[in-house]
Design a protein around this motif. Sequence first.
Motif, PDB file in Angstrom:
ATOM      1  N   SER A 105      15.370   2.912  17.321  1.00  0.00           N
ATOM      2  CA  SER A 105      14.356   2.683  18.348  1.00  0.00           C
ATOM      3  C   SER A 105      14.664   3.475  19.613  1.00  0.00           C
ATOM      4  O   SER A 105      13.776   4.076  20.219  1.00  0.00           O
ATOM      5  CB  SER A 105      14.271   1.191  18.669  1.00  0.00           C
ATOM      6  N   GLY A 160       9.218   1.831  16.925  1.00  0.00           N
ATOM      7  CA  GLY A 160      10.624   1.475  16.823  1.00  0.00           C
ATOM      8  C   GLY A 160      11.180   1.865  15.471  1.00  0.00           C
ATOM      9  O   GLY A 160      10.526   2.553  14.683  1.00  0.00           O
ATOM     10  N   ALA A 165       9.929   0.345  22.592  1.00  0.00           N
ATOM     11  CA  ALA A 165       9.914   0.694  21.170  1.00  0.00           C
ATOM     12  C   ALA A 165       9.590  -0.561  20.370  1.00  0.00           C
ATOM     13  O   ALA A 165      10.313  -1.559  20.444  1.00  0.00           O
ATOM     14  CB  ALA A 165      11.270   1.263  20.748  1.00  0.00           C
TER      15      ALA A 165
END
Length: 234
Positions: A97, A90, A64
């Motif tokens: 995230s 994210g 992420a």
Amino acid sequence: MADAQPSSLSSGCVAVILPAAGRSRRFAAAGEKKVFATLGDRPVWQHAVECLRRRPEIGPVVIAIAAEDRQQWESQRTTLDALGVTLCEGGRERSDSVRNGLEQVGDCSLVAIHDAARPLVPEEDIEAVIATAQRCGAALLATPVRATLKRVSADAASCQTLDRQGVWEALTPQVFHTTVLRQAYQRWQGRAVTDDAQLVERSGHPVRIVSGSAINMKITHPEDLRIAAALLNT
């Protein structure tokens, strides 16, 4: 503390999410984020993923990332593809995230959350925490606190010594039955937490501790790179 037995899980049944959207405020090495810092001849994030890929149980790997870092990640596309890494957006907080990453892991029965800035996690620790999570539903690597702990006043003029008996430092990976983690996120959506085990704990599901190696350090400050490099070469 759990005594983990060797894993007999099927190949690729554990998805991994690596939150890497943080700003690395405490890592001020020429403005570079810690996950991109060079350790040996590779970036920190690559070491972290390669450690995980040593285990046959590891399947999809999702990182992420922050939108502002997209170009830098894409510049490493060849390596990402070779390691079977998918990128996802994210969020502002670590939990955001991970929540986004959970949408990318498909039907894997287990999901592991690992810090992209932990490049030295031993393979045997990964195996042990996966095996324990499979049996118990939730497990994390941790190590007993060794130092004396002090609670310091706001002005640093005084302090109190804290009892460290039974206090452990949480490490990663933290591994969960995928349904357990998804349910925890649904129940506690929007709550601030510092790790995923905290969400699962709040949901009433016990989280088992697996004793992990102190070598599994997190890169936080520039000097941590020198320590990690020394460990990498031993």
